[in-house]
Each structure stands twice: as structure tokens, then as C-alpha cells.
Design an enzyme around this catalytic site. Structure first.
Site, PDB file in Angstrom:
ATOM      1  N   GLN A  13       0.829  -1.213   0.000  1.00 51.76           N
ATOM      2  CA  GLN A  13       0.000   0.000   0.000  1.00 51.76           C
ATOM      3  C   GLN A  13       0.863   1.262   0.000  1.00 51.76           C
ATOM      4  OE1 GLN A  13      -2.156   0.739   3.610  1.00 51.76           O
ATOM      5  NE2 GLN A  13      -3.667   2.055   2.625  1.00 51.76           N
ATOM      6  N   TYR A 142       1.721  -7.987  15.668  1.00 54.31           N
ATOM      7  CA  TYR A 142       2.226  -6.878  14.857  1.00 54.31           C
ATOM      8  C   TYR A 142       2.849  -5.800  15.744  1.00 54.31           C
ATOM      9  CZ  TYR A 142       1.958  -2.991  11.476  1.00 54.31           C
ATOM     10  OH  TYR A 142       2.232  -1.929  10.650  1.00 54.31           O
TER      11      TYR A 142
HETATM   12  N1  SER Z   1      -2.718   0.106   9.812  1.00 57.43           N
HETATM   13  C1  SER Z   1      -2.164  -0.890  10.696  1.00 57.43           C
HETATM   14  C2  SER Z   1      -3.037  -2.056  10.813  1.00 57.43           C
HETATM   15  O1  SER Z   1      -4.234  -1.874  10.876  1.00 57.43           O
HETATM   16  C3  SER Z   1      -1.931  -0.313  12.056  1.00 57.43           C
HETATM   17  O2  SER Z   1      -0.829   0.519  11.985  1.00 57.43           O
HETATM   18  O3  SER Z   1      -2.545  -3.133  10.913  1.00 57.43           O
END
Ligand code: SER
Length: 317
Positions: A13, A142
Site C-alpha cells: 500500500q 504486529y
Molecule cells: N494500519 C495498521 C493495521 O491496521 C496499524 O498501523 O494493521
């Protein structure tokens, strides 16, 4: 000296738009695009190298072959995908970063940009105007991987003089490329569904406020921090960065100004829990002070631009 830039994760993206912008600024031959995907998937002209960032020796060869000076390392698994593939997420998000940091430690490259995220914060972090320095107890794979990455970036800077720069991206919204695997991605999907179907079923609850940013601001911030004089970059973990904050229902209401029959329903799934651990708004005083950061887009301006451009894109398909 002319910079030679390598963008890793150039079909994602951010990567897609970043390559286009960098090539505008530094010219096509000075910006090498790379991604794990094969050549057939490339959507732009110019030099492209297929690269899995975990493949250290291929990364090294590409850096040498093109005499790379600067790396934008964007390859990562985002929040929702990382929850489904924890091992791969940790491996890619951490060892991919090591491979790039080590290139700089060994002086093969001179500068790195690496993005972090609002997901480095957790449920115990103050949610409104989240400060730069605060409690950080991320509770997603994450977020954990990115927080660890931030600590490593700062360590490599302090210990080995590695020139690494980073910002904590909010949720990113753009029309040129589709996001993949994020929790904030509803804010992109909603535009496509609104224009194509006139309705959207949102996977977050209507009042889930999150920090967001329009892609032109995110790309500008990325290039501005990387191009700033090294002495202005005081924070070598990662900078808080703010654009706008809104909830799904606020976005739906704004879209309905352009598509009056638009209807949005809310059916929360596992991503709701991820979003609930994150801030609602961000204090980015340090970025404003240190390298003059200033966002241009708010909810109204972003929505108008998204609808306008997506209408053009969709009529040309
Ligand atoms: N945009 C990311 C996500 O939703 C968060 O930083 O994983």
C-alpha cells in the site's frame, strides 16, 4: 552524492505510491523497486528486483549491483494477517529489519527508513493524544514486533551509528493501491463498497475512533523525515505522527454527503479487539518540532479527494 534508493516491499500500500513519488523527485533510474512478488505483478515501469528481504545474500547482491545508498524497508505483515501467521510475522518483521540494519552497520548503505505503527501502544496507554513517551504494552503480534523493531533501531543508532529514521504510521487511506491485512483498512474498503454497492458492512463497531492519515500526507512525511538533516532527527526509535482521527460512523456520515443513499452496517469481528488496544488520537509534537511535520488533510478534505479520484479510477476501468 546522488542517492541510489532501494524500496523493499514496493508493491504494498505504501510502497506503490512511494516508488512513484521518489521517482518523480530523484528520477526513475535512481529508485529501484523490489518486492517478494514476481515480475508479472509489477504495476509500474522502471527497474524492479524480485526480493524476499529474509534472503540476506540476495539483498546484499542487489545493494551492491545498484550501489544503493538509501533503503526504505516497508516489507511487513500487518495486524490482522500477523494474528493469523504469528511465526511468519515475527520472522519477517524482525529478521527482515535485522538484514537491513546490518547492511548499514557494515557500511554498505548509509540511510534507512523503516515504518512503525500506532499498534506499538496497548490497552494501558493513554488513548487520547497519546504522547511520544508513554506506557507501551502492545498486545498484538504486529505491535510486539514493531515495538521490538523500534528498540533495535535506537540500539543500532546508539551503538553502531546507523542512520535509521522511523515514524509510527496511523491507519493509511489511499486510492492508488489497495491495503492488505490491516485493521484500519476498513477506512479504504468503505470507499470502494460505497461507490460500487452503495452499502458497506464494517468489521469494527461504529464508534471505534482511530488515528488515520491520508496517503499524500504519509508519503510526504516519509520522504521529509528521510531527507531531513541527520542532526534534526532526535528520536531514533520512531516518531509519533498524526493526521486525523475518526470513527467508522463519522466516516460513513462524511461519505453519505456525496452518496446520499449510502448505508453502513456494523458487524464487529476479531479486529475489533485489536483496534480497542490502540490510541484514538496521537500527540505528534516532536515530529512537528524536530523536522517541521505538518499534516494537510482532515476527514472532510480526505473524503472529498478519495471520492473524486476513485470515481475517475472506476470509470476508467
Ligand atoms: N494500519 C495498521 C493495521 O491496521 C496499524 O498501523 O494493521
Amino acid at each position: 552524492m546522488q542517492q541510489k534508493i532501494l524500496v523493499i516491499g514496493s508493491l504494498g500500500q505504501v510502497g506503490t505510491e512511494l516508488v512513484m513519488k521518489l521517482r518523480e523527485i530523484f528520477s526513475e533510474e535512481n529508485v529501484i523497486a523490489s518486492d517478494v512478488k514476481a515480475h508479472e505483478d509489477i504495476i509500474y515501469e522502471g527497474v524492479y528486483e524480485q526480493l524476499n528481504v529474509l534472503d540476506k545474500s540476495r539483498l546484499f547482491d542487489i545493494v551492491k549491483k545498484h550501489k544503493i545508498t538509501t533503503v526504505y524497508h516497508l516489507a511487513a505483515l500487518l495486524s490482522a494477517t500477523a494474528e493469523k501467521k504469528p511465526d511468519l510475522a515475527w520472522d519477517l518483521n524482525i529478521n527482515g529489519l535485522f538484514n537491513v540494519l546490518n547492511l548499514a552497520k557494515e557500511k554498505h548503505i548509509s540511510k534507512i527508513f523503516w515504518p512503525s505503527t500506532i499498534a506499538v501502544f496497548g490497552s494501558n496507554t493513554p488513548k487520547k493524544l497519546t504522547p511520544q513517551y508513554t506506557i507501551m504494552e502492545p498486545n498484538t503480534i504486529y505491535g510486539i514486533s514493531k515495538q521490538a523493531g523500534e528498540r533495535w533501531c535506537e540500539y543500532y543508532h546508539n551503538k553502531y551509528d546507523v542512520d535509521v529514521r522511523s515514524i509510527r504510521y496511523p491507519g493509511l487511506i489511499g486510492y492508488k493501491s489497495k491495503p492488505g491485512g490491516g485493521t484500519t483498512d476498513y477506512a479504504v474498503d468503505i470507499f470502494h463498497e460505497a461507490l460500487e454497492q452503495g452499502r458497506y458492512s464494517c468489521f469494527l463497531k461504529e464508534n471505534t475512533t482511530l488515528p488515520m492519515m491520508y496517503m499524500p500526507d504519509a508519503i510526504r512525511a516519509t520522504i521529509e523525515i528521510t531527507e531531513s538533516a541527520a542532526s534534526t532527527i532526535k528520536i531514533r526509535s520512531s516518531y509519533n505522527l498524526a493526521g486525523m482521527s475518526f470513527s467508522p460512523v463519522q466516516l460513513a456520515d462524511e461519505i453519505a454527503k456525496y452518496i446520499p443513499d449510502f448505508s453502513c452496517t456494523y458487524q464487529a469481528d476479531f479486529r475489533q479487539q485489536l483496534a480497542e488496544g490502540w490510541p484514538q488520537s496521537i500527540d505528534d509534537t516532536h515530529a512537528r518540532k524536530d523536522w517541521n511535520w505538518k499534516p494537510e488533510y482532515d476527514l472532510r478534505k480526505m473524503t472529498a479527494d478519495m471520492i473524486h479520484n476513485l470515481q475517475i479510477v472506476k470509470t476508467n476501468v
